[in-house]
Design an enzyme around this catalytic site. Structure first.
Site, mmCIF file in Angstrom:
data_model
loop_
_atom_site.group_PDB
_atom_site.id
_atom_site.type_symbol
_atom_site.label_atom_id
_atom_site.label_comp_id
_atom_site.label_asym_id
_atom_site.label_seq_id
_atom_site.Cartn_x
_atom_site.Cartn_y
_atom_site.Cartn_z
ATOM 1 N N CYS D 34 0.824 -1.220 0.000
ATOM 2 C CA CYS D 34 0.000 0.000 0.000
ATOM 3 C C CYS D 34 0.855 1.265 0.000
ATOM 4 O O CYS D 34 0.332 2.363 -0.212
ATOM 5 C CB CYS D 34 -0.941 0.017 1.204
ATOM 6 S SG CYS D 34 -2.130 -1.330 1.163
ATOM 7 N N HIS D 40 -1.865 3.176 -5.959
ATOM 8 C CA HIS D 40 -2.784 2.160 -6.453
ATOM 9 C C HIS D 40 -4.180 2.758 -6.197
ATOM 10 O O HIS D 40 -4.277 3.933 -5.856
ATOM 11 C CB HIS D 40 -2.579 0.818 -5.726
ATOM 12 C CG HIS D 40 -2.862 0.873 -4.276
ATOM 13 N ND1 HIS D 40 -2.006 1.446 -3.362
ATOM 14 C CD2 HIS D 40 -3.948 0.470 -3.556
ATOM 15 C CE1 HIS D 40 -2.535 1.386 -2.153
ATOM 16 N NE2 HIS D 40 -3.711 0.803 -2.243
ATOM 17 N N HIS D 42 -8.809 2.234 -5.608
ATOM 18 C CA HIS D 42 -9.950 1.432 -5.170
ATOM 19 C C HIS D 42 -11.253 1.979 -5.744
ATOM 20 O O HIS D 42 -11.370 3.159 -6.048
ATOM 21 C CB HIS D 42 -10.064 1.458 -3.635
ATOM 22 C CG HIS D 42 -8.905 0.848 -2.929
ATOM 23 N ND1 HIS D 42 -8.664 -0.504 -2.928
ATOM 24 C CD2 HIS D 42 -7.896 1.401 -2.186
ATOM 25 C CE1 HIS D 42 -7.560 -0.755 -2.217
ATOM 26 N NE2 HIS D 42 -7.069 0.382 -1.768
ATOM 27 N N HIS D 81 -12.579 9.958 -8.793
ATOM 28 C CA HIS D 81 -11.566 10.063 -9.840
ATOM 29 C C HIS D 81 -10.445 11.030 -9.450
ATOM 30 O O HIS D 81 -9.887 11.730 -10.297
ATOM 31 C CB HIS D 81 -12.191 10.455 -11.192
ATOM 32 C CG HIS D 81 -12.819 9.270 -11.881
ATOM 33 N ND1 HIS D 81 -14.013 8.745 -11.484
ATOM 34 C CD2 HIS D 81 -12.390 8.490 -12.911
ATOM 35 C CE1 HIS D 81 -14.311 7.711 -12.263
ATOM 36 N NE2 HIS D 81 -13.354 7.531 -13.125
ATOM 37 N N GLU D 125 -13.385 -0.284 1.413
ATOM 38 C CA GLU D 125 -12.202 -0.039 0.581
ATOM 39 C C GLU D 125 -12.099 -1.140 -0.469
ATOM 40 O O GLU D 125 -11.729 -0.899 -1.617
ATOM 41 C CB GLU D 125 -10.950 -0.010 1.455
ATOM 42 C CG GLU D 125 -9.740 0.491 0.735
ATOM 43 C CD GLU D 125 -8.554 0.665 1.654
ATOM 44 O OE1 GLU D 125 -8.291 1.800 2.091
ATOM 45 O OE2 GLU D 125 -7.880 -0.349 1.966
#
Lengths: 135, 135, 135, 135, 135, 135
Positions: D34, D40, D42, D81, D125
């Protein structure tokens, strides 16, 4: 104008994966913890798909109530709350993998359907593993 | 290299299943409680599948935003929060079974798609009953 | 007797949709907020479908444990918790749309499968948007 | 007669977990993959729960359309976004763990609610990890 | 040692939201398309939660088969495939919002439960909107 | 500032409900087909909820990776692919109802948690039946 109608059903069963002709070691090598001699079990989720023409009289390919009752009579009565290996004759000589269970369910339902209809069976063994058999 | 892109949408509607030419008894015999003259209703879940080649410029088969807006304009505007039998012209002479609703949705969407694309429509009437029409 | 076995998997990744040859304005016109230069991300849900004959010895088309490990080695190791545009070579010159990611996953898995088996890949970018590629 | 009304919403975002004061090694020791410096992301699923009395005039605790629009204005506009670490001021000095994101969402929504209402926020999440904050 | 046991059930119904004392304009201003005079409908998902001590004889708080049958007799018989406004006496003078339906269901079930048990009712009107009433 | 963090896990097991001191008839009268002497089984879905303060250093109540590993070590190792009645000592003298399984899971996890944290366990026996135990 072909339409597919699909109905979900559910049954719970115990099983183990093992081959009588193999030793315990061979079974464990191939089937891992699924070979546990004391059994384990699943909530199987079943989806039955029937494809055919819409009857212009009723707007139905097939009455879903009839399909629901057929699944209950032919599949749930046979498999729900059962030990597949010990209590279901179809699996006395057939390993109850998801693949084989789907084929057995297909063969139980097919003779009861309109011959002009095609059948497909999807079986979830777990939420992450499932199989589909279409004859 | 054909890829299928799929988009889920949702609408709520009231309907009843009945055939004007039949008596109430006949309707109830065929459609059971779905024939209730006071209507009942559903949260319909719709999945629209469009199959075509990936555009090498954009990496898209079809912009999902465009598909989302098309479903909104052609399907949700027509069916959401409506009484299908009384307020949607397509069902004035067509029983609003899931099968027939799927065909109507297909016919509303198809003319707006690229002619090189194929269309398939999956419609959930309840979480356990659904239909698929692919033209 | 062909059966399809399916396995679900999961990975999280960051990406953005943009074409190097285009200006920022062009990218935003085509890709909207998906072009955000600071990236956004998804929980991708993957379903891998393998179709073949049931092995009469094991009752399996393919051991799902083997398929699970293959997805982990070839797909999750490559894509999970990664920035697709910056850290995954396959997307240095390919826009990481769901369509293109599905094709990349297909190409990573195919060489490792039995040649008699066919492969299909379904990829959910969000619970409402998904794509399927079958070679 | 207190009733809780709940509304689901959704946003996609990129993030990384790391603490500026720590070395890369420390960050990786605590946050694992993470901490990936390239981010990254979700698909966050949000459930907002508002508890209060039923208004006898309308039969509502709160108009769900109003709640939906409030979530859109206060949460989706802020987070959807986006790269949480780089584009959302609330996380410039706060690690965007699910716990902290839930607290931020709570604080964005609370001032806009009727003072007699209590608020609770559930944030997924991933489909397997979620948190709840109730003030 | 208190444990909560929960059972999911399902019914489909038509309804509209409107207040007899208000004009059509007022109803539409407050209830939007939910005021459609021709009705719309939903697949309601119901979760009934009963909290009490585990009976050391049976390991049950309450036999889930008994709870399932109680929900069927008291809730599904009353509401399934009905028009709530026109066919369910409880809503002749009460607007059938999700909040009010949850209270009605609570009141139908409560008298049939063990007095030492507490009851809570969660009702999904759509997959994104739900309410909870605990007395 | 208390936050609840929740983690989903999964195990498959066989069981039967019966009381040694009762006759087969008594067992069947109380437990129905769940008393089948050949066992049946389930895919149990487990949600573990831990409530505590957010650590200002990490932004975590508890590292979900640690919670995931704890559930694996204490619950999945004990129960997955097992026959609860025959292979799990905790159920040699305790009927493996969902209620009792939830209490056993609670007791396995609690000693390993931070003493300032509270624990709650939700266990789905089927998608329609579930229980919650909070100590």
């Amino acid at each position: 104008m072909q339409v597919t109608v699909s109905r979900k059903a559910h049954f719970n069963a115990a099983h183990r994966l093992f081959k009588k002709e193999w030793t315990d070691k061979q079974n464990e090598a191939i089937f891992g913890k699924c070979a546990n001699p004391h059994y384990h079990g699943h909530n199987y989720e079943l989806i039955v798909h029937v494809t055919g023409k819409i009857d212009p009289e009723t707007g139905y390919v097939m009455d879903m109530k009839v399909l629901k009752d057929l699944i209950k009579a032919e599949v749930e009565e046979l498999l729900d709350h059962k030990n597949l290996n010990e209590q279901v004759a179809e699996f006395f000589d057939l390993i109850p993998t998801a693949e084989n269970i789907a084929v057995v369910i297909y063969n139980k339902l097919k003779p009861h359907l309109n011959k002009a209809h095609t059948l497909s069976v999807t079986l979830y063994e777990t939420p992450r593993n499932f199989v589909t058999f279409s004859g």
